[in-house]
Design a protein around this motif. Structure first.
Motif, mmCIF file in Angstrom:
data_model
loop_
_atom_site.group_PDB
_atom_site.id
_atom_site.type_symbol
_atom_site.label_atom_id
_atom_site.label_comp_id
_atom_site.label_asym_id
_atom_site.label_seq_id
_atom_site.Cartn_x
_atom_site.Cartn_y
_atom_site.Cartn_z
ATOM 1 N N TYR A 12 1.999 10.022 -35.423
ATOM 2 C CA TYR A 12 1.806 10.742 -34.176
ATOM 3 C C TYR A 12 0.328 10.934 -33.915
ATOM 4 C CZ TYR A 12 6.684 11.851 -34.952
ATOM 5 O OH TYR A 12 8.022 11.767 -35.167
ATOM 6 N N GLY A 13 0.029 11.527 -32.783
ATOM 7 C CA GLY A 13 -1.367 11.800 -32.449
ATOM 8 C C GLY A 13 -2.053 10.560 -31.934
ATOM 9 N N VAL A 25 -1.864 7.129 -27.785
ATOM 10 C CA VAL A 25 -1.644 8.569 -27.938
ATOM 11 C C VAL A 25 -0.148 8.852 -27.952
ATOM 12 C CG1 VAL A 25 -1.994 10.804 -26.827
ATOM 13 C CG2 VAL A 25 -3.831 9.118 -26.828
ATOM 14 N N ARG A 26 0.275 9.657 -28.945
ATOM 15 C CA ARG A 26 1.687 10.021 -29.055
ATOM 16 C C ARG A 26 1.816 11.529 -29.236
ATOM 17 N NH1 ARG A 26 6.187 7.423 -33.126
ATOM 18 N NH2 ARG A 26 7.954 8.072 -31.895
ATOM 19 N N ASN A 27 2.789 12.114 -28.553
ATOM 20 C CA ASN A 27 3.062 13.542 -28.619
ATOM 21 C C ASN A 27 3.767 13.855 -29.931
ATOM 22 O OD1 ASN A 27 4.640 16.060 -28.250
ATOM 23 N ND2 ASN A 27 3.798 15.967 -26.190
ATOM 24 N N GLU A 32 7.008 11.112 -27.742
ATOM 25 C CA GLU A 32 6.761 10.301 -26.545
ATOM 26 C C GLU A 32 5.337 9.728 -26.571
ATOM 27 O OE1 GLU A 32 6.687 11.163 -21.736
ATOM 28 O OE2 GLU A 32 6.779 12.819 -23.135
ATOM 29 N N TRP A 33 5.216 8.461 -26.173
ATOM 30 C CA TRP A 33 3.904 7.815 -26.048
ATOM 31 C C TRP A 33 3.321 8.113 -24.676
ATOM 32 C CZ3 TRP A 33 1.569 5.604 -30.101
ATOM 33 C CH2 TRP A 33 2.353 5.249 -31.189
ATOM 34 N N LEU A 34 2.013 8.305 -24.617
ATOM 35 C CA LEU A 34 1.335 8.512 -23.339
ATOM 36 C C LEU A 34 1.347 7.190 -22.586
ATOM 37 C CD1 LEU A 34 -0.303 10.364 -21.481
ATOM 38 C CD2 LEU A 34 -2.352 9.642 -22.713
ATOM 39 N N TRP A 54 -5.118 13.166 -25.960
ATOM 40 C CA TRP A 54 -4.073 13.701 -26.825
ATOM 41 C C TRP A 54 -4.052 15.219 -26.786
ATOM 42 C CZ3 TRP A 54 -4.795 16.371 -31.619
ATOM 43 C CH2 TRP A 54 -3.608 16.644 -32.292
ATOM 44 N N ARG A 55 -5.210 15.862 -26.748
ATOM 45 C CA ARG A 55 -5.272 17.324 -26.725
ATOM 46 C C ARG A 55 -4.643 17.881 -25.446
ATOM 47 N NH1 ARG A 55 -7.877 20.355 -30.283
ATOM 48 N NH2 ARG A 55 -8.550 21.844 -28.720
ATOM 49 N N VAL A 56 -4.669 17.123 -24.365
ATOM 50 C CA VAL A 56 -4.014 17.544 -23.124
ATOM 51 C C VAL A 56 -2.521 17.221 -23.185
ATOM 52 C CG1 VAL A 56 -3.877 17.130 -20.640
ATOM 53 C CG2 VAL A 56 -6.113 17.280 -21.756
ATOM 54 N N PHE A 57 -2.190 16.044 -23.715
ATOM 55 C CA PHE A 57 -0.806 15.560 -23.782
ATOM 56 C C PHE A 57 0.003 16.351 -24.810
ATOM 57 C CE2 PHE A 57 2.146 11.974 -25.121
ATOM 58 C CZ PHE A 57 2.899 11.993 -23.971
ATOM 59 N N GLU A 58 -0.616 16.715 -25.919
ATOM 60 C CA GLU A 58 0.020 17.470 -27.002
ATOM 61 C C GLU A 58 -0.362 18.928 -26.815
ATOM 62 O OE1 GLU A 58 2.050 18.693 -29.880
ATOM 63 O OE2 GLU A 58 2.038 16.549 -29.679
#
Length: 66
Positions: A12-13, A25-27, A32-34, A54-58
């Protein structure tokens, strides 16, 4: 590209995709993948750009974050 089409990217990440030579990027929570609006995986040429995305997506808080 469906999730089952990216088996070389484990975890992840932020992950480096050696075939595309891009960071993906993965949550961590949903798995889920970005993706772009068209459905393709989003790729980043630099780790710092991918990490920022990633910091926004996760969205869950990490240790030490307020």
């Amino acid at each position: 590209m469906a999730n089952d089409q990216v088996p070389r990217l484990h975890g992840y990440g932020v992950r480096f995709d050696p075939a595309a030579r891009l960071y993906r990027v993965r949550n961590e929570i949903t798995g889920e993948w970005l993706r772009q609006d068209c459905g393709e995986l989003t790729g980043f040429g630099s780790f710092s750009d991918a990490y920022s995305a990633w910091r926004v997506f996760e969205v869950h808080k990490r240790p030490g974050e307020k």
